[in-house]
Motif scaffolding. Sequence first.
Motif, PDB file in Angstrom:
ATOM      1  N   THR A  46       0.836  -1.200   0.000  1.00 43.77           N
ATOM      2  CA  THR A  46       0.000   0.000   0.000  1.00 43.77           C
ATOM      3  C   THR A  46       0.871   1.250   0.000  1.00 43.77           C
ATOM      4  OG1 THR A  46      -1.774  -1.166   1.124  1.00 43.77           O
ATOM      5  CG2 THR A  46      -1.776   1.230   1.322  1.00 43.77           C
ATOM      6  N   LEU A  47       1.948   1.222   0.793  1.00 44.90           N
ATOM      7  CA  LEU A  47       2.857   2.371   0.794  1.00 44.90           C
ATOM      8  C   LEU A  47       3.555   2.495  -0.564  1.00 44.90           C
ATOM      9  CD1 LEU A  47       4.312   4.717   2.170  1.00 44.90           C
ATOM     10  CD2 LEU A  47       5.956   3.092   3.095  1.00 44.90           C
ATOM     11  N   ALA A  48       4.042   1.375  -1.080  1.00 51.26           N
ATOM     12  CA  ALA A  48       4.771   1.418  -2.350  1.00 51.26           C
ATOM     13  C   ALA A  48       3.895   1.977  -3.469  1.00 51.26           C
ATOM     14  CB  ALA A  48       5.281   0.025  -2.708  1.00 51.26           C
ATOM     15  N   CYS A  49       2.611   1.631  -3.455  1.00 54.53           N
ATOM     16  CA  CYS A  49       1.697   2.078  -4.511  1.00 54.53           C
ATOM     17  C   CYS A  49       0.980   3.367  -4.160  1.00 54.53           C
ATOM     18  CB  CYS A  49       0.667   0.986  -4.808  1.00 54.53           C
ATOM     19  SG  CYS A  49       1.412  -0.492  -5.498  1.00 54.53           S
ATOM     20  N   ASN A  50       1.093   3.806  -2.923  1.00 54.29           N
ATOM     21  CA  ASN A  50       0.399   5.010  -2.451  1.00 54.29           C
ATOM     22  C   ASN A  50      -1.078   4.976  -2.820  1.00 54.29           C
ATOM     23  OD1 ASN A  50       0.235   7.473  -1.115  1.00 54.29           O
ATOM     24  ND2 ASN A  50       0.631   8.665  -2.951  1.00 54.29           N
ATOM     25  N   LEU A  51      -1.696   3.830  -2.576  1.00 60.38           N
ATOM     26  CA  LEU A  51      -3.120   3.700  -2.905  1.00 60.38           C
ATOM     27  C   LEU A  51      -3.967   4.157  -1.725  1.00 60.38           C
ATOM     28  CD1 LEU A  51      -4.058   0.446  -4.805  1.00 60.38           C
ATOM     29  CD2 LEU A  51      -4.242   2.813  -5.545  1.00 60.38           C
ATOM     30  N   ALA A  84       6.369   6.384  -0.952  1.00 57.84           N
ATOM     31  CA  ALA A  84       4.962   6.353  -1.379  1.00 57.84           C
ATOM     32  C   ALA A  84       4.880   6.579  -2.886  1.00 57.84           C
ATOM     33  CB  ALA A  84       4.165   7.413  -0.633  1.00 57.84           C
ATOM     34  N   GLY A  85       4.438   5.578  -3.593  1.00 53.89           N
ATOM     35  CA  GLY A  85       4.322   5.698  -5.043  1.00 53.89           C
ATOM     36  C   GLY A  85       5.594   5.331  -5.789  1.00 53.89           C
ATOM     37  N   ALA A  86       6.664   4.967  -5.067  1.00 54.26           N
ATOM     38  CA  ALA A  86       7.915   4.591  -5.734  1.00 54.26           C
ATOM     39  C   ALA A  86       7.851   3.152  -6.265  1.00 54.26           C
ATOM     40  CB  ALA A  86       9.104   4.754  -4.799  1.00 54.26           C
TER      41      ALA A  86
END
Lengths: 482, 347
Positions: free
Chosen positions: B101-106, B154-156
């Motif tokens: 969830t953090l990696a995709c910033n969903l 976040a989002g990376a």
Amino acid sequence: MNALPAVDRNALLARLREILPADGLIEDQESQRPFECDGLSLYRELPIAVALPDTVEQIQAILRCCHSLQVPVVARGSGTGLCAGAMPHPEGLLLGLSKLNRIIEIDAQARSARVQPGVTNLAISQAAAPHGLYYGPDPSSQIACSIGGNVAENSGGVHCLKYGLTTHNLLAVDMLTVEGDKITLGGAGLDSPGYDLLALITGSEGLLGIVTEVTVKLLPQPELARVVMAGFGSVRAAGDAVGAVIAAGIIPAGLEMMDALAISAAEDFANAGYPRDAQALLLCELDGTEQEVEQHIAAVREIFTDHGATSIRVSADEAERALLWQGRKSAFPAVGRLSPDYYCMDGTIPRSQVAHVLEEIARLSAQYGLRCANVFHAGDGNLHPLIMFDGGCPDEIARAEKFGADILELSVAVGGCITGEHGVGVEKLAQMQSQFSEAELHQLEDIKQAFDPGLTLNPGKGIPILKRCQEYRSLPGRHGHG
Amino acid sequence: MDMADRTEALREAVAAACADASPLYIRGGDSKRKLIGRDCEATPLDIGGHSGIIDYQPDELVLSARAGTPLVALADALAEYGQTLPFEPPQLQGSATLGGTLACNLSGPARPWLGSIRDAVLGVQLINGRAQTLDFGGKVMKNVAGYDVSRLQAGALGTLGVITAVHCKVLPLPAATLTLAYDMPAAAAISTMCTRALESRPLTGACWLEGRLYLRLAGAENAVRHTASLWGGEQVDDSIWAQLRELQHPLFEGGEPLWRLSCAPNTPHIAQLTRAIDWGGAVRWLQGDVRTLNLPAGAHLTLFQGGDRSSEVRGRLDPVQQQLQRRIKQAFDPAGIFNPGRLYSWI
């Protein structure tokens, strides 16, 4: 590898004179004096020159010039910072951005404002007020501090628990890289393409680029705000009451604590009606719709009573709310009257540790023979001990610095951090090594090099230089105490 | 739930991958492989077994958990104390993890009001491309020591390291929630969303689907009730928000490529292409001949789901930013082993 060539002052000045009008370049030392330090006047230095550009094009030309000559550049907003982050570099240029003070656009329907970096924090809210909007973060220095400086420090204020820090309230920044190239980070919406460099820039203390324009989010002004003031017989009781408010599902707009010394100093200064007999004071602001505020006021009053509050007062109108805040907001100058100088610390701790930490601070206060008043953003655990000392006495300065360092290390030891909102600057460089491992510091340094391979943006601040750059022109022992 | 600390095993796996420059595809619950990013061909590194809540202090509003912890497990633990992850992340049939969830910033429909995980994250532990386990940020609400490496994740899309633990801010569950619906064309809905958002009211959701505007009120009970009486509309059940959050609305079905336009909330309606509007106007879900769209100023377009995921799925960056982003990647992952090509073909 990073020993820079000695700066050719004459070449630098000659080129700057071509870029800037005469009143935009300060070369003589006497006129540079007002720029020798920021709000932390323990650390002072004079630069080669002070540049005061009034256009983004001038900034761009200045950066290109400094980049080609490998001259350090230190950005400065209003100079209200508290970590010597804007202290000049003795062989560098101080780049003052205060002339870029225009509000470019308020887009009420998008709830955003585009402003230049030198605009003051409060001016944004004033410009937004006719639309029923305001800018959330409100550092105590908001009358003077600039939004560019707020971005550099990720500034907070008394309303961050509910409304967030600077980083939560930005949409975009325009930035010039160290090479003078213009980029926009963030955008009109909430997603970022690629890496969220806006997050990385926020709080980077001028080490990664020069911000030339900021787009902030605006919030609707709450229909109503009221503050509950309560005195307690001990810091522990007040701390428990704070935890109980949060546990009850209430997020106050502001939740501040002061200890006995801070209470009496503030009361002497502001006559806000603070209970002088209390060992701790809480100010709890609730905002929102009228219905919501009334419901939460009743709940908070009950919690404070249950936790043994010795006095409770609820603001009846705006004037009384302002009065109750007046004491807290003037706590720093109030403490300033008790002592020739004071040194403001900024550790953040888990809230459950507040009683323990304040007891330790009292012990250290006795050990160092220096008084210390405590004001505390209790809602978010950000502690501001104000260590009182006499700047005319070198021994007291040394003790104050050691006392402060002990408080920061204590903050880390209880699971917190060395700086909640004031930044590292020069001041807390040594403590970075108690918070971060060497590998972590190297990772931070690699980020710095990604933006600024020549390490000329605000050198000697923020991140301790470890391996590659020891011969770099740093400032050990060069700051004069004042 | 499998609760285990596998940090050291993950670090060793990264070290081995570093040693022979063998790329890794970081996999939590494998719930978002076909979403958001580009296809990524590499050896999977499973995080799912690295799970469990490390620390949760309800009256500090802080929760720390290992990256592979399923969001449903977190939601259960939080609900016990009347709290929640305020950014409404999709749980995706229970498979979504905190790290993913953090990696995709969903985040869900409350994003403009309550933020995303980018806003809630307080600290991370991650393994970088030198196989070092590093901690940034912490468990306190305010922390400005060092660059904000936590939010950078976040989002990376996992391209900067293996996130192993996340510390984040949580909030109380709202005491009351209520949904209002209005039949309204899109342009009027956008204008209404923007106007309502100027009021100091407990608004936490505003979307438009199939000719209906939905507004969600959440907060203190009497404030929600009072606002509903002022704003009128038809009171409907709250299911629309869960459908949007969980990507379970018919909008997300069918194989047609679905684009997400992130823009200013008051961006004029984009007729023909718009399937739905969320985030009070700040997200437009688009389908059709989207690549020909003249992007509104400051807007970003992403191919969210479906379509050609071997080409770029997000907008072009200018050369200066592209170089900067590449250097950031190199700063964390010099050998380029983490999720190669997932974010951009060149990262």
